[in-house]
Design a protein around this motif. Structure first.
Motif, PDB file in Angstrom:
ATOM      1  N   UNK A 170      79.246  71.389  19.332  1.00 24.21           N
ATOM      2  CA  UNK A 170      79.997  70.134  19.194  1.00 24.21           C
ATOM      3  C   UNK A 170      81.426  70.388  18.736  1.00 24.21           C
ATOM      4  N   UNK A 171      82.344  69.610  19.264  1.00 31.67           N
ATOM      5  CA  UNK A 171      83.746  69.709  18.869  1.00 31.67           C
ATOM      6  C   UNK A 171      83.955  68.884  17.600  1.00 31.67           C
ATOM      7  N   UNK A 172      85.082  69.092  16.909  1.00 33.56           N
ATOM      8  CA  UNK A 172      85.368  68.248  15.731  1.00 33.56           C
ATOM      9  C   UNK A 172      85.334  66.758  16.063  1.00 33.56           C
ATOM     10  N   UNK A 173      85.784  66.401  17.272  1.00 33.10           N
ATOM     11  CA  UNK A 173      85.763  64.990  17.659  1.00 33.10           C
ATOM     12  C   UNK A 173      84.322  64.503  17.789  1.00 33.10           C
ATOM     13  N   UNK A 174      83.428  65.340  18.360  1.00 32.70           N
ATOM     14  CA  UNK A 174      82.021  64.957  18.460  1.00 32.70           C
ATOM     15  C   UNK A 174      81.433  64.704  17.079  1.00 32.70           C
ATOM     16  N   UNK A 175      81.737  65.604  16.129  1.00 35.72           N
ATOM     17  CA  UNK A 175      81.213  65.458  14.763  1.00 35.72           C
ATOM     18  C   UNK A 175      81.739  64.179  14.135  1.00 35.72           C
ATOM     19  N   UNK A 176      83.022  63.905  14.347  1.00 33.61           N
ATOM     20  CA  UNK A 176      83.613  62.690  13.773  1.00 33.61           C
ATOM     21  C   UNK A 176      82.952  61.439  14.344  1.00 33.61           C
ATOM     22  N   UNK A 177      82.701  61.427  15.649  1.00 37.40           N
ATOM     23  CA  UNK A 177      82.098  60.258  16.282  1.00 37.40           C
ATOM     24  C   UNK A 177      80.682  60.033  15.773  1.00 37.40           C
ATOM     25  N   UNK A 178      79.938  61.122  15.615  1.00 41.83           N
ATOM     26  CA  UNK A 178      78.570  60.972  15.118  1.00 41.83           C
ATOM     27  C   UNK A 178      78.555  60.470  13.692  1.00 41.83           C
ATOM     28  N   UNK A 179      79.517  60.954  12.887  1.00 38.82           N
ATOM     29  CA  UNK A 179      79.570  60.541  11.477  1.00 38.82           C
ATOM     30  C   UNK A 179      79.939  59.078  11.347  1.00 38.82           C
ATOM     31  N   UNK A 180      80.959  58.656  12.097  1.00 38.49           N
ATOM     32  CA  UNK A 180      81.394  57.270  11.981  1.00 38.49           C
ATOM     33  C   UNK A 180      80.398  56.308  12.609  1.00 38.49           C
ATOM     34  N   UNK A 181      79.583  56.787  13.533  1.00 32.92           N
ATOM     35  CA  UNK A 181      78.613  55.908  14.176  1.00 32.92           C
ATOM     36  C   UNK A 181      77.338  55.760  13.372  1.00 32.92           C
ATOM     37  N   UNK A 182      77.162  56.637  12.346  1.00 27.61           N
ATOM     38  CA  UNK A 182      75.936  56.591  11.570  1.00 27.61           C
ATOM     39  C   UNK A 182      75.954  55.368  10.652  1.00 27.61           C
ATOM     40  N   UNK A 183      74.933  54.503  10.661  1.00 25.27           N
ATOM     41  CA  UNK A 183      74.932  53.316   9.797  1.00 25.27           C
ATOM     42  C   UNK A 183      74.842  53.702   8.323  1.00 25.27           C
TER      43      UNK A 183
END
Length: 279
Positions: free
Chosen positions: A243-256
């Motif tokens: 995963x790229x840093x952007x992928x990690x960021x998206x997963x983190x911000x999408x987590x409720x």
């Protein structure tokens, strides 16, 4: 190897050499080039498939329920109601990649017009054997009226007849201008091409035949007679990309985030008194 995505590879092993891979037991790859041109098609009552160009000057039969082992029969005509100008046959054990190479070249030739698929400008037959010679195939001891090449292991070959032939028999027997085969002693795959078959279409077959790249197969579909003579390599899908840093960021911000309420966890404070004990 091809660049085909792992999920699109139809098999669980790669087979080398390809001329001993046998059939893939599916006709779709070889039929697709003609379907893409919008050619007419229909099935008979027993499941054979017939495909024809709009002008009926090129016809293909895919005949799993035919009278013999000629699974693929392709013919071309100068006149739709005359005898075929040429015919090509592949039996039911032929590697599907060879048939696909031929139908792909045939589809391209048809779009160019009759001169391309009726061989009005014949080429030197050496064009068709050149890919095999470049691939290390060797000329055999001369036989009267026959030029023969074989693969280095002696398990595949090509024969070209230089003498006169009965053009009618060429369309229905193994006595054809071009004869290709592969496999150990016993039942083998074969392909024939009659006099008049454009050399560039035969070259499409020999080019695919000489290609050193392995081909995918399902292990369960490989004939036992071929197994001692082939190399199998498992098809292992590559690991998923990191995963790229952007992928990690998206997963983190999408987590409720958890929602806390005042009643979710009981708390004591210094200003509250414990409830009186029950008697």
């Amino acid at each position: 190897m091809t660049d085909t995505a792992p999920e699109q590879i139809d098999g669980d092993v790669y087979v080398t050499p390809r001329y001993l891979a046998g059939s893939a037991w599916i006709g779709d790859p070889a039929l697709q080039p003609l379907f893409e041109l919008g050619w007419h098609r229909h099935h008979d009552e027993v499941g054979n498939l017939y495909v024809a160009s709009p002008d009926r000057k090129v016809r293909l039969g895919f005949l799993p329920e035919g009278d013999d082992d000629g699974l693929w029969r392709i013919t071309a005509y100068r006149d739709p109601f005359a005898a075929p100008a040429w015919g090509v046959c592949f039996n039911d054990m032929t590697p599907t990649e060879l048939v696909t190479a031929f139908t792909t070249a045939l589809a391209a030739a048809y779009t160019q017009g009759p001169d391309a698929y009726l061989d009005k400008e014949p080429r030197d037959r050496f064009d068709a054997v050149a890919p095999l010679i470049k691939g290390g195939w060797e000329l055999q001891h001369p036989r009267w009226g026959v030029m023969e090449l074989q693969s280095a292991d002696g398990l595949a070959g090509l024969e070209y007849v230089t003498g006169r032939l009965d053009e009618t028999k060429e369309l229905t027997t193994l006595e054809a201008r071009w004869y290709m085969w592969g496999g150990p002693k016993g039942p083998r795959w074969y392909a024939t091409a009659s006099t008049g078959t454009p050399v560039h279409l035969v070259t499409a077959i020999t080019t695919a035949l000489a290609d050193p790249a392995p081909v995918p197969r399902w292990q369960s579909g490989i004939l036992s007679s071929l197994r001692p003579h082939i190399q199998l390599t498992p098809i292992v899908p590559p690991p998923p990309p990191a995963p790229t840093p952007l992928d990690v960021h998206r997963r983190t911000t999408a987590r409720p985030r958890p929602v806390l309420t005042t009643t979710s966890v009981p708390r004591w404070s210094t200003s509250t008194s414990p409830a009186p004990a029950r008697r």
